[in-house]
Design a protein around this motif. Structure first.
Motif, short mmCIF file in Angstrom:
data_model
loop_
_atom_site.label_atom_id
_atom_site.label_comp_id
_atom_site.label_asym_id
_atom_site.label_seq_id
_atom_site.Cartn_x
_atom_site.Cartn_y
_atom_site.Cartn_z
N ALA A 333 0.83 -1.20 0.00
CA ALA A 333 0.00 0.00 0.00
C ALA A 333 0.86 1.25 0.00
CB ALA A 333 -0.91 -0.01 1.22
N ALA A 334 0.26 2.33 -0.50
CA ALA A 334 0.84 3.68 -0.41
C ALA A 334 2.21 3.78 -1.05
CB ALA A 334 0.90 4.13 1.05
N VAL A 335 2.38 3.10 -2.19
CA VAL A 335 3.61 3.25 -2.97
C VAL A 335 3.21 3.69 -4.38
CG1 VAL A 335 4.89 1.57 -1.62
CG2 VAL A 335 3.65 0.82 -3.65
N PRO A 336 4.06 4.40 -5.09
CA PRO A 336 3.68 4.89 -6.42
C PRO A 336 3.32 3.78 -7.41
CG PRO A 336 5.63 6.03 -5.62
CD PRO A 336 5.37 4.92 -4.66
N GLU A 337 3.86 2.58 -7.21
CA GLU A 337 3.58 1.49 -8.14
C GLU A 337 2.21 0.86 -7.94
OE1 GLU A 337 7.71 2.37 -7.56
OE2 GLU A 337 6.23 1.63 -6.13
#
Length: 395
Positions: A333-337
């Motif tokens: 979660a909460a990563v650009p990917e």
């Protein structure tokens, strides 16, 4: 000694012990032992006084009423992980029980609704739309009758029939006068009637209805319901479910922080739950109440008609969802990917409404069946909807 006379002698008997000395000394000992007790009583009285003052301050609204404990370390509390945890805890309090319905999977092929054919919305023609002049006749205002038989899997979107102005729909000139006079609530009801009953005229009223909707549903003024007065012990997470709206939306509507509300403060409230109407042919998601337009969002949809049609319910709301791709690769979660963005609104069967890390895909058919919104839009929609809200998807 006490003399005792006998028949042939006098003897002495020891005098019995007298309790007088002990009786005289007892009070002295009691007074000495009572001194520590008196100090404890004074201390207890002081503590009770402090407790009473604190209770009166809480009841009188002297202390702030927090929705969550105050942050003691801003550096930690502002991290995405802490924000998602707090949001998840508050979302669990905004639940409408026993409101779930299974999704409807329509049989294929599903007939496409085009202009001029039978549709969920009444059609509009030049004969029944009169932007200026006198009011339409009753015959022109007659609601278009719906088909008695609804094809399987084809959701029926009810036209607006409640909450209308008793005088009937208004002309654009009358609506402009209402707006100029500041009567935005009545003007918005009239514009909403046109939007839902005469969709061919939407382009003519788009600027007006966005203005009135912004005032009615996204501004602290004007009020459309009696203001809610915050009571001692209240929080936005406890108030919002009473009106079937999200606490994030309630905070944004009133421009307040959920940690800085006070007893006696008044809040603007609206009556939910909101409904969502998705038109795949227009790449649009419209939020509405029973009778009024609220907001329109542009969306991305599934490629090859993979987005299901039917009537759904919001099953749950998940901040910062984890994503698993078809190959089993897990993206945290909460990563650009992460292609789901920061918010997931679950509709069941693996379908949902979410954000995206590819904003250019909004307005196109590129997803695997879910509905994509730009990240700012999904944040707003996530705060507005609650568990149990109805979502209708049609083409």
């Amino acid at each position: 000694m006490i003399p005792i006379a006998g028949p042939d002698r006098v003897c002495y008997h020891p005098r019995p012990q007298q309790p007088v000395q002990f009786a005289q000394g007892a009070p002295t000992m009691a007074r000495r032992r009572s001194r520590p007790g008196n100090g404890f009583g004074v201390m207890s009285l002081g503590l009770l006084t402090l407790v009473a003052i604190g209770w009166l301050g809480w009841r009188g609204g002297w202390w702030p009423v927090d929705v969550a404990p105050a942050a003691t370390n801003p550096a930690l509390s502002d991290t995405p992980l802490e924000e998602s945890r707090r949001a998840a805890e508050l979302d669990t309090q905004v639940v409408l029980p026993n409101q779930f319905e299974p999704p409807i999977t329509p049989p294929l092929p599903v007939p496409r609704v085009v202009a001029g054919s039978e549709s969920s919305f009444p059609t509009a023609t030049a004969a029944n739309w009169r932007p200026t002049g006198s009011r339409p006749t009753e015959q022109q205002l007659a609601t278009v009758a719906s088909s008695p038989v609804q094809p399987a899997g084809k959701p029926r979107i009810e036209p607006v029939t409640a909450g209308l102005d008793p005088a009937g729909p208004r002309t654009l000139a009358e609506i402009d006068t209402l707006i100029a006079n500041g009567d935005l609530v009545v003007a918005h009801k009239a514009l909403s009637w046109i939007y839902f009953q005469q969709p061919a005229e939407r382009s003519k009223i788009s600027e007006r209805i966005e203005r009135t909707a912004g005032a009615v549903f996204f501004s602290p003024r004007p009020h459309i319901l009696p203001a809610h007065t915050i009571q001692p012990g209240d929080s936005l997470a406890a108030i919002a479910p009473r009106y079937k709206i999200g606490w994030q939306y309630l905070a944004a509507l009133n421009h307040v922080s959920p940690r800085k509300i006070r007893s006696g403060q008044t809040l603007k409230v609206v009556r939910g739950p909101f409904r969502v109407i998705v038109d795949l042919s227009e790449f649009s998601l419209v939020v509405r109440t029973r009778s009024e337009y609220v907001r329109r969002f542009e969306i991305g949809i599934g490629r090859d008609h993979s987005t299901p049609l039917g009537r759904f319910r919001v099953l749950r709301k998940v901040p910062d969802p984890q994503y698993t791709d078809p190959d089993g690769r897990v993206i945290p979660a909460a990563v650009p990917e992460n292609p789901l963005g920061r918010f997931w609104i679950d509709l069941g069967e693996g379908y949902g409404i979410h954000g995206t890390n590819q904003p250019e895909s909004v307005g196109r058919a590129e997803s695997r069946g879910c509905l994509r919104l730009r990240n700012d839009d999904i944040r707003l929609l996530y705060g507005m909807l609650v568990t149990g809200c109805e979502v209708v998807i049609h083409r």
